[in-house]
Motif scaffolding. Structure first.
Motif, PDB file in Angstrom:
ATOM      1  N   GLN A 299       3.342 -12.295  -2.815  1.00  0.00           N
ATOM      2  CA  GLN A 299       4.121 -12.305  -1.918  1.00  0.00           C
ATOM      3  C   GLN A 299       5.311 -11.392  -2.567  1.00  0.00           C
ATOM      4  N   ALA A 300       5.712 -11.411  -3.758  1.00  0.00           N
ATOM      5  CA  ALA A 300       6.683 -10.357  -4.417  1.00  0.00           C
ATOM      6  C   ALA A 300       6.471  -9.023  -4.401  1.00  0.00           C
ATOM      7  N   ALA A 301       5.067  -8.969  -4.491  1.00  0.00           N
ATOM      8  CA  ALA A 301       4.703  -7.657  -4.737  1.00  0.00           C
ATOM      9  C   ALA A 301       4.675  -7.080  -3.538  1.00  0.00           C
ATOM     10  N   LYS A 302       4.063  -7.860  -2.193  1.00  0.00           N
ATOM     11  CA  LYS A 302       4.257  -7.038  -0.881  1.00  0.00           C
ATOM     12  C   LYS A 302       5.648  -6.790  -0.311  1.00  0.00           C
ATOM     13  N   ALA A 303       6.665  -7.776  -0.792  1.00  0.00           N
ATOM     14  CA  ALA A 303       8.095  -7.461  -0.178  1.00  0.00           C
ATOM     15  C   ALA A 303       8.797  -6.734  -1.079  1.00  0.00           C
ATOM     16  N   GLU A 304       8.774  -6.706  -2.397  1.00  0.00           N
ATOM     17  CA  GLU A 304       9.444  -5.948  -3.270  1.00  0.00           C
ATOM     18  C   GLU A 304       9.067  -4.667  -3.917  1.00  0.00           C
ATOM     19  N   ILE A 305       7.847  -4.790  -4.262  1.00  0.00           N
ATOM     20  CA  ILE A 305       7.187  -3.749  -5.165  1.00  0.00           C
ATOM     21  C   ILE A 305       6.435  -2.812  -4.346  1.00  0.00           C
ATOM     22  N   LEU A 306       5.416  -3.176  -3.494  1.00  0.00           N
ATOM     23  CA  LEU A 306       4.516  -2.255  -2.934  1.00  0.00           C
ATOM     24  C   LEU A 306       5.489  -1.273  -1.981  1.00  0.00           C
ATOM     25  N   PRO A 307       6.507  -1.736  -1.299  1.00  0.00           N
ATOM     26  CA  PRO A 307       7.347  -0.916  -0.408  1.00  0.00           C
ATOM     27  C   PRO A 307       8.026   0.080  -1.037  1.00  0.00           C
ATOM     28  N   ARG A 308       8.406   0.076  -2.443  1.00  0.00           N
ATOM     29  CA  ARG A 308       9.184   1.094  -3.245  1.00  0.00           C
ATOM     30  C   ARG A 308       8.085   1.978  -3.790  1.00  0.00           C
ATOM     31  N   PHE A 309       6.799   1.619  -3.997  1.00  0.00           N
ATOM     32  CA  PHE A 309       5.790   2.736  -4.815  1.00  0.00           C
ATOM     33  C   PHE A 309       6.002   3.944  -4.010  1.00  0.00           C
ATOM     34  N   ARG A 310       6.126   5.099  -5.060  1.00  0.00           N
ATOM     35  CA  ARG A 310       6.438   6.367  -4.648  1.00  0.00           C
ATOM     36  C   ARG A 310       7.351   6.439  -3.646  1.00  0.00           C
ATOM     37  N   ARG A 311       8.378   5.644  -3.490  1.00  0.00           N
ATOM     38  CA  ARG A 311       9.624   5.904  -2.560  1.00  0.00           C
ATOM     39  C   ARG A 311      10.982   5.542  -3.493  1.00  0.00           C
ATOM     40  N   LEU A 312      10.815   5.691  -4.784  1.00  0.00           N
ATOM     41  CA  LEU A 312      11.974   5.397  -5.525  1.00  0.00           C
ATOM     42  C   LEU A 312      12.906   6.523  -5.638  1.00  0.00           C
ATOM     43  N   GLY A 313      14.414   6.344  -5.490  1.00  0.00           N
ATOM     44  CA  GLY A 313      15.160   7.304  -5.454  1.00  0.00           C
ATOM     45  C   GLY A 313      15.571   7.485  -6.831  1.00  0.00           C
ATOM     46  N   SER A 314      16.208   8.301  -7.144  1.00  0.00           N
ATOM     47  CA  SER A 314      17.158   8.787  -8.322  1.00  0.00           C
ATOM     48  C   SER A 314      17.647   7.663  -9.094  1.00  0.00           C
ATOM     49  N   ARG A 315      18.358   6.863  -8.210  1.00  0.00           N
ATOM     50  CA  ARG A 315      19.254   5.638  -8.557  1.00  0.00           C
ATOM     51  C   ARG A 315      18.437   4.411  -8.835  1.00  0.00           C
ATOM     52  N   ASP A 316      17.261   4.390  -8.548  1.00  0.00           N
ATOM     53  CA  ASP A 316      16.524   3.304  -8.505  1.00  0.00           C
ATOM     54  C   ASP A 316      15.439   3.273  -9.760  1.00  0.00           C
ATOM     55  N   VAL A 317      15.763   4.076 -10.622  1.00  0.00           N
ATOM     56  CA  VAL A 317      15.125   4.059 -11.789  1.00  0.00           C
ATOM     57  C   VAL A 317      16.216   4.391 -13.169  1.00  0.00           C
ATOM     58  N   ARG A 318      15.997   3.396 -14.256  1.00  0.00           N
ATOM     59  CA  ARG A 318      17.033   3.791 -15.304  1.00  0.00           C
ATOM     60  C   ARG A 318      16.384   3.320 -16.516  1.00  0.00           C
TER      61      ARG A 318
ATOM     62  N   PRO B 114      -1.431  -5.542  -7.486  1.00  0.00           N
ATOM     63  CA  PRO B 114      -0.904  -5.197  -6.081  1.00  0.00           C
ATOM     64  C   PRO B 114      -2.001  -4.071  -5.298  1.00  0.00           C
ATOM     65  N   MET B 115      -2.551  -3.354  -6.010  1.00  0.00           N
ATOM     66  CA  MET B 115      -3.202  -2.219  -5.488  1.00  0.00           C
ATOM     67  C   MET B 115      -4.718  -2.777  -4.874  1.00  0.00           C
ATOM     68  N   GLY B 116      -5.114  -3.436  -5.714  1.00  0.00           N
ATOM     69  CA  GLY B 116      -6.513  -4.226  -5.457  1.00  0.00           C
ATOM     70  C   GLY B 116      -6.498  -5.381  -4.675  1.00  0.00           C
ATOM     71  N   ASP B 117      -5.091  -6.011  -4.466  1.00  0.00           N
ATOM     72  CA  ASP B 117      -5.059  -7.282  -3.859  1.00  0.00           C
ATOM     73  C   ASP B 117      -6.109  -8.520  -4.267  1.00  0.00           C
ATOM     74  N   ASP B 118      -5.837  -8.484  -5.783  1.00  0.00           N
ATOM     75  CA  ASP B 118      -6.544  -9.561  -6.279  1.00  0.00           C
ATOM     76  C   ASP B 118      -5.975 -10.131  -7.806  1.00  0.00           C
ATOM     77  N   TRP B 119      -6.515 -11.286  -8.384  1.00  0.00           N
ATOM     78  CA  TRP B 119      -5.930 -11.910  -9.269  1.00  0.00           C
ATOM     79  C   TRP B 119      -7.037 -12.042 -10.449  1.00  0.00           C
ATOM     80  N   VAL B 120      -6.576 -11.876 -11.436  1.00  0.00           N
ATOM     81  CA  VAL B 120      -7.414 -12.235 -12.798  1.00  0.00           C
ATOM     82  C   VAL B 120      -6.480 -13.592 -13.412  1.00  0.00           C
ATOM     83  N   MET B 121      -7.059 -14.704 -13.428  1.00  0.00           N
ATOM     84  CA  MET B 121      -6.428 -15.878 -13.881  1.00  0.00           C
ATOM     85  C   MET B 121      -7.230 -16.756 -14.855  1.00  0.00           C
ATOM     86  N   ALA B 122      -6.528 -17.600 -15.420  1.00  0.00           N
ATOM     87  CA  ALA B 122      -6.997 -18.651 -16.246  1.00  0.00           C
ATOM     88  C   ALA B 122      -5.957 -19.810 -16.301  1.00  0.00           C
ATOM     89  N   GLU B 123      -6.831 -21.193 -16.381  1.00  0.00           N
ATOM     90  CA  GLU B 123      -6.191 -22.322 -16.888  1.00  0.00           C
ATOM     91  C   GLU B 123      -6.765 -22.602 -18.169  1.00  0.00           C
TER      92      GLU B 123
END
Length: 274
Positions: A16-35, A129-138
């Motif tokens: 959810q976080a990737a789709k809402a906050e990360i992917l919409p900014r990929f290759r769309r970051l302005g100069s003030r968006d990176v520090r 986020p690009m492949g839309d899958d997880w690698v995970m373990a318990e």
């Protein structure tokens, strides 16, 4: 192993976080968006900060008893990191692993989370986020590649090979210069060396059986807890350079991960002589 934190619910939060906050900014970051943080290649973006803010808020509602430790939260309050060792339950998050790649427009970045209980990593998740899958373990449950449609595939590390046939990844940037020079020379003994500048994808590659070793020197928990557990559940042997187990509170001492103990021993002796 079951936990008070449902792993699939936490995995979905990363998505959810990737789709809402990360992917919409990929290759769309302005100069003030990176520090830059500590150096020119240690970056933070609006995507990192906003994704972590979202994850922290959602985790607090679902698991209010859990300590939340995120890379950007610790950057703002370094004392937070030292609470991890004594926490009964903690969620450790890297909102964008591979920020340099993300900010450069390179599609090799991930979102990582781990669950720590009483000083032990008990769950790890790496979302691509690009492949839309997880690698995970318990812990005790194996390592898995999971897709949103419910498909799951168990992961296994590569079979051991001779030193001169090993292909792997080593992050040498945080080694002292004189030791770095020695190790880089020693790496001529292996078949191939690479580095994605993204631990999320390096761990995914290793746990999927595509490479034979991973080496890191700087051990921040958001970078390595999830991946180490996933690697171990896929069959790997993991230890710090002195042979001791890697634990959530460790910040140094190096980390070497291989398909088995014999591979670890030969790499430690012949290559990673730090």
């Amino acid at each position: 192993m079951t936990t008070a934190i449902d792993t699939m619910t936490l995995a979905d939060l990363l998505r959810q976080a990737a789709k809402a906050e990360i992917l919409p900014r990929f290759r769309r970051l302005g100069s003030r968006d990176v520090r830059a943080k500590t150096e020119a290649t240690d970056l933070v973006t609006e995507a990192d900060e906003q994704a972590e803010r979202m994850l922290k808020a959602k985790a607090a509602r679902l698991w209010p008893e859990a300590l939340f430790i995120g890379e950007e939260s610790v950057s703002a309050d370094p004392a937070l990191l030292h609470k991890l060792d004594g926490a009964d339950l903690a969620i450790v998050v890297d909102p964008v692993d591979g920020t340099f790649n993300f900010a450069s427009g390179i599609p090799a970045f991930g979102v990582m989370a781990s669950v720590v209980s009483k000083g032990e990593t008990i769950a790890g998740i790496i979302y691509d986020p690009m492949g839309d899958d997880w690698v995970m373990a318990e812990k005790g449950g194996g390592a898995w590649l999971r897709r949103p449609d419910g498909e799951a595939e168990r992961l296994h590390t590569a079979a051991p090979v001779a030193l001169d046939q090993m292909v792997g990844m080593a992050s040498t940037g945080y080694l002292p210069q004189e030791k770095r020079a020695v190790i880089l020379g020693n790496l001529a003994k292996v078949r191939f060396l690479t580095n994605y500048r993204c631990a999320a994808h390096e761990y995914r590659t290793f746990a999927g059986g595509h490479v034979h070793y991973l080496m890191y020197n700087k051990l921040m928990p958001w970078d390595h807890l999830a991946g180490t557990l996933i690697s171990q559940e896929a069959g790997a042997y993991a230890a710090r350079f002195d042979g001791s187990p890697y634990l959530p509170h460790h910040l140094d001492g190096g980390l070497l991960i291989t398909p088995d103990k014999a591979s670890w021993d030969v790499l430690r002796r012949e290559v990673f002589t730090v």
